[in-house]
Motif scaffolding. Sequence first.
Motif, short mmCIF file in Angstrom:
data_model
loop_
_atom_site.label_atom_id
_atom_site.label_comp_id
_atom_site.label_asym_id
_atom_site.label_seq_id
_atom_site.Cartn_x
_atom_site.Cartn_y
_atom_site.Cartn_z
N ARG A 197 19.37 33.05 5.39
CA ARG A 197 19.43 34.22 4.51
C ARG A 197 18.13 34.38 3.72
O ARG A 197 17.63 35.49 3.55
N ALA A 198 17.56 33.27 3.28
CA ALA A 198 16.30 33.33 2.54
C ALA A 198 15.18 33.88 3.42
O ALA A 198 14.38 34.71 2.98
N ARG A 203 11.56 38.24 5.30
CA ARG A 203 11.07 39.13 6.37
C ARG A 203 11.12 40.60 5.95
O ARG A 203 10.26 41.38 6.38
N THR A 204 12.09 40.98 5.14
CA THR A 204 12.15 42.37 4.71
C THR A 204 10.91 42.76 3.92
O THR A 204 10.49 43.92 3.94
N MET A 205 10.32 41.81 3.21
CA MET A 205 9.10 42.07 2.46
C MET A 205 7.86 41.92 3.34
O MET A 205 6.93 42.72 3.29
N LEU A 206 7.86 40.88 4.20
CA LEU A 206 6.66 40.55 4.96
C LEU A 206 6.34 41.56 6.05
O LEU A 206 5.16 41.78 6.37
N GLU A 207 7.36 42.19 6.60
CA GLU A 207 7.15 43.06 7.77
C GLU A 207 6.10 44.14 7.50
O GLU A 207 5.26 44.42 8.36
N ASP A 228 3.18 34.71 15.85
CA ASP A 228 3.79 34.45 14.55
C ASP A 228 4.14 35.73 13.81
O ASP A 228 4.89 35.69 12.83
N PHE A 229 3.59 36.87 14.24
CA PHE A 229 3.81 38.14 13.53
C PHE A 229 5.02 38.89 14.07
O PHE A 229 5.46 39.87 13.46
N LEU A 238 6.76 32.02 7.83
CA LEU A 238 7.54 32.20 6.60
C LEU A 238 7.49 30.95 5.74
O LEU A 238 7.30 31.03 4.51
N ASP A 239 7.65 29.79 6.35
CA ASP A 239 7.68 28.55 5.57
C ASP A 239 6.31 28.21 4.99
O ASP A 239 6.22 27.49 3.99
#
Length: 295
Positions: A197-198, A203-207, A228-229, A238-239
Motif C-alpha cells: 500500500r505504501a 507511485r501515484t506521486m512518482l509517476e 525502473d521507470f 521506490l525503496d
Amino acid sequence: MTSETSGTGGTFGRVGIWSGALHASRVDDAGRRAITEALAELDGLGFGTVWIGGSPTPADAAAVVAATRSLTVATGILSIWNHSAEEVAAVVAALGPQERRRFVLGLGVSHGPMVPQYAKPYSAMVEYLDALDAADPSTGARHRVLAALGPKMLRLAAGRALGAHPYLVTAEAREALGPDAVLAPELTVVLDTDPDRARTTARTMLEMYLGLPNYTANLLRLGFTEGDFAGGGSVRLLDALFALGDAAQVVRRTQEYLDAGADHVALQVLTAEEGGGGLPRAEWRALAEAFGDRL
C-alpha cells in the motif's frame, strides 16, 4: 559544511518539513487560516526549516515567514521563469532584518515540458543570479540554494549559492556537489506499514515525475535503468527514493542521507487520503516525536 550552519545567520537544522500546501495565494480565507495554524504548530515541533514546495510565489514565501517565528523558511523551489529577479528581490527587501536572516531563497529552472519559454536553463540561471547580486539590497549567495541535479548546476550551486536542494534523489549526492556547500535533499515519506500500500501511494506521486527528463536523466546517472521507470517505478527505485513505513523507519532512512553527506533532509509527507496534498499535521507530530532530540 555542518548541518547547523547556514549563511542566513540561523540554521537549517538536521531535519525540516517540505510541503506543497503552503501557498496562501491559491486558497481562500479558510485555507489561509489553516496554513497559519499549521505553521504555528510546526514552529514549535523542533524542525529546523519549513520548505515551501510546489513553485511558490514570492508573496507565498513572505506569508510563511510572517506566520513563523523561529523556523528557517525556504522556497523549494521558486521557478525563475515565473518571477523576475527584480520582483523576488523587492519582496525579500521588504522583510524585516530578522525575517531576512531566517529566509533562504530556493531557486530552480523547472522542466521543459512545464515551461513554454524554457531555453538554455543553465545560462538563464546564471543571469538570474547576476540580477539578484545586483539588487539593492543584494539577495546574495549566502541567502539562496539551487534545485540542482546535473553536474553543471551542482557546481553552480556550490559556487553561487549556499548549496543545493535536490528533489527525488538517493542518499549519494555529496560527491558531485563538493565538500563545502550545503546539501539539503528532499525525501518523500509515506507513513504506512503495509509495504504494498505504501508503494502504491508513492507511485501515484512518482509517476508524474518520471515523465520529466531532468529527473529521469539524473536517475539514469545514479545507476537506475529505463526498466525502473515502468509502471510508476520499480520496487528498487521506490525503496531508494522514498521512506516507506513507520516513523522509526523514516528516522533510519533520514540518517542514511545524513551519513552519506547531507547536511539537512527536508521531509515531504505523502498521504493516500490527501493524494499528497493537504497539511498532514498528525504525521508531522509523529515524526517530531520519533526524531526527538535528533532534530
